[in-house]
Design an enzyme around this catalytic site. Structure first.
Site, PDB file in Angstrom:
ATOM      1  N   HIS A  28       0.800  -1.229   0.000  1.00  0.00           N
ATOM      2  CA  HIS A  28       0.000   0.000   0.000  1.00  0.00           C
ATOM      3  C   HIS A  28       0.837   1.286   0.000  1.00  0.00           C
ATOM      4  O   HIS A  28       0.740   2.120   0.883  1.00  0.00           O
ATOM      5  CB  HIS A  28      -1.065   0.021   1.117  1.00  0.00           C
ATOM      6  CG  HIS A  28      -0.638  -0.604   2.426  1.00  0.00           C
ATOM      7  ND1 HIS A  28       0.302  -0.061   3.228  1.00  0.00           N
ATOM      8  CD2 HIS A  28      -1.057  -1.721   3.051  1.00  0.00           C
ATOM      9  CE1 HIS A  28       0.451  -0.817   4.303  1.00  0.00           C
ATOM     10  NE2 HIS A  28      -0.359  -1.835   4.220  1.00  0.00           N
ATOM     11  N   HIS A  82      -4.308  -9.990  14.448  1.00  0.00           N
ATOM     12  CA  HIS A  82      -4.542  -8.834  13.562  1.00  0.00           C
ATOM     13  C   HIS A  82      -5.282  -9.320  12.320  1.00  0.00           C
ATOM     14  O   HIS A  82      -4.869 -10.290  11.699  1.00  0.00           O
ATOM     15  CB  HIS A  82      -3.184  -8.218  13.209  1.00  0.00           C
ATOM     16  CG  HIS A  82      -3.227  -7.004  12.345  1.00  0.00           C
ATOM     17  ND1 HIS A  82      -4.348  -6.215  12.201  1.00  0.00           N
ATOM     18  CD2 HIS A  82      -2.263  -6.434  11.553  1.00  0.00           C
ATOM     19  CE1 HIS A  82      -4.068  -5.219  11.370  1.00  0.00           C
ATOM     20  NE2 HIS A  82      -2.817  -5.333  10.960  1.00  0.00           N
ATOM     21  N   GLU A  84      -5.756  -7.889   9.382  1.00  0.00           N
ATOM     22  CA  GLU A  84      -5.364  -7.456   8.033  1.00  0.00           C
ATOM     23  C   GLU A  84      -4.958  -8.684   7.207  1.00  0.00           C
ATOM     24  O   GLU A  84      -4.447  -9.670   7.742  1.00  0.00           O
ATOM     25  CB  GLU A  84      -4.207  -6.438   8.104  1.00  0.00           C
ATOM     26  CG  GLU A  84      -4.036  -5.704   6.788  1.00  0.00           C
ATOM     27  CD  GLU A  84      -3.111  -4.485   6.874  1.00  0.00           C
ATOM     28  OE1 GLU A  84      -2.566  -4.215   7.959  1.00  0.00           O
ATOM     29  OE2 GLU A  84      -2.945  -3.817   5.833  1.00  0.00           O
ATOM     30  N   ASP A  86      -2.671  -9.658   5.235  1.00  0.00           N
ATOM     31  CA  ASP A  86      -1.345 -10.288   5.196  1.00  0.00           C
ATOM     32  C   ASP A  86      -1.179 -11.291   6.350  1.00  0.00           C
ATOM     33  O   ASP A  86      -0.260 -12.104   6.336  1.00  0.00           O
ATOM     34  CB  ASP A  86      -0.200  -9.249   5.186  1.00  0.00           C
ATOM     35  CG  ASP A  86      -0.355  -8.137   6.192  1.00  0.00           C
ATOM     36  OD1 ASP A  86      -1.473  -7.898   6.675  1.00  0.00           O
ATOM     37  OD2 ASP A  86       0.669  -7.483   6.497  1.00  0.00           O
ATOM     38  N   HIS A 148      -1.690  -2.172  14.530  1.00  0.00           N
ATOM     39  CA  HIS A 148      -1.840  -1.247  13.446  1.00  0.00           C
ATOM     40  C   HIS A 148      -3.289  -0.857  13.115  1.00  0.00           C
ATOM     41  O   HIS A 148      -3.535   0.220  12.573  1.00  0.00           O
ATOM     42  CB  HIS A 148      -1.154  -1.917  12.244  1.00  0.00           C
ATOM     43  CG  HIS A 148      -1.343  -1.377  10.898  1.00  0.00           C
ATOM     44  ND1 HIS A 148      -1.566  -2.137   9.784  1.00  0.00           N
ATOM     45  CD2 HIS A 148      -1.334  -0.098  10.472  1.00  0.00           C
ATOM     46  CE1 HIS A 148      -1.675  -1.374   8.719  1.00  0.00           C
ATOM     47  NE2 HIS A 148      -1.531  -0.147   9.106  1.00  0.00           N
ATOM     48  N   ASP A 167       1.937  -6.621  13.861  1.00  0.00           N
ATOM     49  CA  ASP A 167       2.724  -5.663  13.071  1.00  0.00           C
ATOM     50  C   ASP A 167       3.756  -4.895  13.913  1.00  0.00           C
ATOM     51  O   ASP A 167       4.813  -4.498  13.393  1.00  0.00           O
ATOM     52  CB  ASP A 167       1.802  -4.640  12.394  1.00  0.00           C
ATOM     53  CG  ASP A 167       1.144  -5.182  11.136  1.00  0.00           C
ATOM     54  OD1 ASP A 167       1.656  -6.163  10.570  1.00  0.00           O
ATOM     55  OD2 ASP A 167       0.110  -4.619  10.723  1.00  0.00           O
ATOM     56  N   TYR A 195       9.754   0.753   8.628  1.00  0.00           N
ATOM     57  CA  TYR A 195       8.452   0.170   8.959  1.00  0.00           C
ATOM     58  C   TYR A 195       7.673   1.113   9.884  1.00  0.00           C
ATOM     59  O   TYR A 195       6.513   1.424   9.658  1.00  0.00           O
ATOM     60  CB  TYR A 195       8.632  -1.208   9.633  1.00  0.00           C
ATOM     61  CG  TYR A 195       7.328  -1.942   9.715  1.00  0.00           C
ATOM     62  CD1 TYR A 195       6.933  -2.792   8.687  1.00  0.00           C
ATOM     63  CD2 TYR A 195       6.457  -1.758  10.784  1.00  0.00           C
ATOM     64  CE1 TYR A 195       5.708  -3.435   8.729  1.00  0.00           C
ATOM     65  CE2 TYR A 195       5.242  -2.389  10.833  1.00  0.00           C
ATOM     66  CZ  TYR A 195       4.877  -3.232   9.804  1.00  0.00           C
ATOM     67  OH  TYR A 195       3.663  -3.866   9.848  1.00  0.00           O
ATOM     68  N   HIS A 228       6.146  -9.641  10.847  1.00  0.00           N
ATOM     69  CA  HIS A 228       6.982  -9.398   9.661  1.00  0.00           C
ATOM     70  C   HIS A 228       8.443  -9.323  10.096  1.00  0.00           C
ATOM     71  O   HIS A 228       8.767  -8.621  11.058  1.00  0.00           O
ATOM     72  CB  HIS A 228       6.659  -8.047   9.010  1.00  0.00           C
ATOM     73  CG  HIS A 228       5.257  -7.932   8.485  1.00  0.00           C
ATOM     74  ND1 HIS A 228       4.801  -8.630   7.403  1.00  0.00           N
ATOM     75  CD2 HIS A 228       4.217  -7.177   8.903  1.00  0.00           C
ATOM     76  CE1 HIS A 228       3.538  -8.303   7.169  1.00  0.00           C
ATOM     77  NE2 HIS A 228       3.156  -7.430   8.070  1.00  0.00           N
TER      78      HIS A 228
HETATM   79 FE   LIG Z   1      -1.310  -4.425   9.499  1.00  0.00          FE
HETATM   80 FE   LIG Z   2       1.174  -6.737   8.525  1.00  0.00          FE
END
Ligand SMILES: [Fe+2]
Ligand SMILES: [Fe+2]
Ligand SMILES: Cc1cc2nc3c(=O)[nH]c(=O)nc-3n(C[C@H](O)[C@H](O)[C@H](O)COP(=O)(O)O)c2cc1C
Length: 404
Positions: A28, A82, A84, A86, A148, A167, A195, A228
Site C-alpha cells: 500500500h 490482527h 489485516e 497479510d 496497526h 505488526d 516500517y 513481519h
Molecule cells: Fe497491518
Molecule cells: Fe502486517
C-alpha cells in the site's frame, strides 16, 4: 511440500511456520525493497495453538511448515492477533483444513474478520488481559488498538516469555535467518525505522499507550516475535526496539534537515543544491531527496528522525509537480511533527507551487520559518546566494528547536 518447506524450531515447543515473500515490492504505497515475511507461530502445548496465519497465496507454504512438525488436524486453537489480510488471508483455509476447536480474536478482530471472510465457525472474543490455559502453557492477550488496526492485539506466552506482537516491532525483510542479530545491523535498523515511519508514524499516541501498557504489565520478555521480519532475542535488541519506538513516537527532532523536491528543467534542483549548502554551513545535516530518484517511503523514513523539512517544486500548470503531489499526500497522512520547515521553487509566470507547498506545511502544523522562496526561471548568482541564506536560516531554526 513438507519435505521442502520446514518449520523452524525456536524452542522444543515453539516453531516458526510462516512464509517468505522474496518478491513483494509494494505494500500500500510502501516500497518493500527487501521483500518481507508473514510470520505464523506454532505452540506445541497440550492445546496446540497457531498464532496468526499468512497472506493467502502463501497458505500452502504455511501448511507444509506446520505438517513438518505436527499433523495440522492436531491444532486445537488459532489466535488471530490482527485481521489485516497479510495475516488473516489464510485463515479461512486454515479453519477449513484444521477444523480447530476455537479461533480467538479481540472484539474488533472478530468484527473485522467477519467483514473480510465468510468463516465456517464463530470467533471466540477474548478480552484485554485475558489469559488462556493451554495445559502445559499459558498465553495472555493484550489489546494494542491502532497498532496497526483497531483490532490489533498482542499475545504473551508465559513459559517461554515470548511476546507475539503482530505488526508492531516488525520490519519488511525477507530472509532465511529468523533472528535480527543474524542480519547486518544497519539493514535491520533501517528497515525497522522504515516500517515504523511508513506504517505507524501517525499512530504515535497509540504507540505511547501500547508502550505504557507493556510497562504496566511488566512482562519478562525473552523474545519479541512480530508478524513481519526477524525475531528479536537479545536483551540489547529487545530493549533497543522498545527505546526506538518511544523515541520515534515522540518524534524528537535532530539536526538533520531533509530537502524534498522535483524539477523539470533543473532550476528547482539547483535551488535545492544551494539550500543544502546553506543548511550544511549552518550546522545542519542536509539530506537532499529528488523525487525523480527517491521513493516516497524512503523520504518518510528520513523524516522520522529529522528536525527540519524543506520542500520544493517547479510550478507546472498552476500547481505543484505530480511527484510532489504524491509525496505530500503520502507524507501528510503520516503526520510528521516537530519540524522547522520552508518551501521553495522555480517558476515562469504564475508561480503557485511554492505557495501551495507553504500552505501544505502550515496546514500540517509545522514550524514554517520563512516566506516561500521563489526564483523566476533559471536562478542567477544572487538567487543562489538567497537560496544558501534560506538554508542557513532553516538550519538555525532547526538547531534552535533542539534547545527547547
Ligand atoms: Fe497491518
Ligand atoms: Fe502486517
Ligand atoms: C509543462 C509545463 C507547465 C508549466 N506551467 C507553469 C505554470 O502554470 N505557471 C508558472 O509559473 N510556470 C509554469 N511553467 C514554467 C516553469 O515553472 C519554469 O520553466 C521553471 O523555471 C521550471 O523549473 P525547473 O527547471 O525546476 O523545472 C511550466 C513549465 C512546463 C514545462
Amino acid at each position: 511440500m513438507k519435505d521442502t518447506f520446514k518449520a523452524v524450531k525456536i524452542f522444543d515447543d515453539v516453531y516458526w511456520v510462516g512464509a517468505i515473500d522474496w518478491d513483494v515490492r509494494q505494500f500500500h504505497g510502501y516500497l518493500t525493497s527487501r521483500g518481507t515475511t508473514y510470520n505464523a507461530f506454532l505452540i506445541l502445548a497440550d492445546k496446540i495453538t497457531l498464532i496468526d496465519t499468512v497472506k493467502a497465496p502463501f497458505a500452502d507454504e504455511m501448511f507444509a511448515r506446520i505438517a513438518s512438525v505436527v499433523d495440522p488436524d492436531k491444532i486445537d486453537y488459532i489466535v488471530s492477533n490482527h485481521a489485516e489480510m497479510d495475516h488473516s488471508g489464510s485463515l479461512p483455509a486454515a479453519i477449513e483444513g484444521i477444523k480447530p476447536e476455537k479461533v480467538f480474536a479481540s472484539k474488533m478482530g472478530a468484527k473485522a474478520l467477519g467483514r473480510h471472510f465468510d468463516l465456517p465457525c464463530d470467533i471466540t472474543v477474548v478480552s484485554d488481559g485475558e489469559t488462556l490455559d493451554l495445559g502445559s502453557e499459558k498465553i495472555t492477550f493484550a489489546e494494542t488498538k491502532m497498532c496497526h488496526w483497531p483490532d490489533s492485539m498482542i499475545t504473551y506466552q508465559h513459559g517461554r516469555q515470548i511476546l507475539f506482537t503482530q505488526d508492531a516491532f516488525g520490519m519488511h525483510l525477507a530472509g532465511f535467518e529468523r533472528y535480527a542479530d543474524e542480519y547486518d545491523r544497519a539493514i535491520v535498523d533501517y528497515e525497522t525505522a522504515k516500517y515504523y515511519a511508513n506504517i505507524l508514524m501517525h499512530l504515535a499516541s497509540f504507540i505511547d499507550k501500547a508502550l505504557e501498557k507493556l510497562g504496566t504489565l511488566n512482562l519478562d520478555i525473552s523474545m519479541i516475535a512480530p508478524d513481519h521480519g526477524p525475531i528479536r532475542r537479545t536483551g540489547e535488541d529487545i530493549a533497543g526496539i522498545i527505546n526506538s519506538y518511544a523515541k520515534w513516537s515522540a518524534q524528537e527532532p535532530t539536526g538533520k534537515v531533509v530537502v524534498v523536491y522535483d524539477s523539470m528543467w533543473g532550476s528547482t534542483a539547483r535551488m535545492a543544491g544551494a539550500i543544502g549548502e546553506g543548511l550544511s554551513a549552518g550546522g545542519a545535516k542536509a539530506k537532499l531527496m529528488s523525487m525523480s530518484a527517491c521513493h516516497r517511503s524512503d523520504v518518510v523514513t528520513e523524516i522520522l528522525d529529522a528536525g527540519g523539512l524543506v520542500i520544493g517544486s517547479a510550478t507546472m500548470n498552476n500547481d505543484i509537480q505530480p511527484a510532489m503531489a504524491d509525496v505530500t499526500t503520502y507524507l501528510g497522512g503520516l503526520k510528521p511533527r516537530n519540524l522547522a520547515a520552508g518551501a521553495f521553487g522555480s517558476y515562469g509566470w504564475s508561480g503557485e507551487a511554492p505557495k501551495n507547498l507553504q500552505k501544505w506545511l502550515t496546514d500540517l502544523g509545522l514550524n514554517v520559518i520563512a516566506d516561500p522562496l521563489r526564483v523566476n526561471y533559471v536562478p542567477d548568482a544572487d538567487d543562489l546566494a538567497k537560496c544558501r541564506q534560506f538554508g542557513v536560516d532553516i538550519a538555525k531554526a532547526t538547531l534552535a528547536s533542539l534547545e527547547d
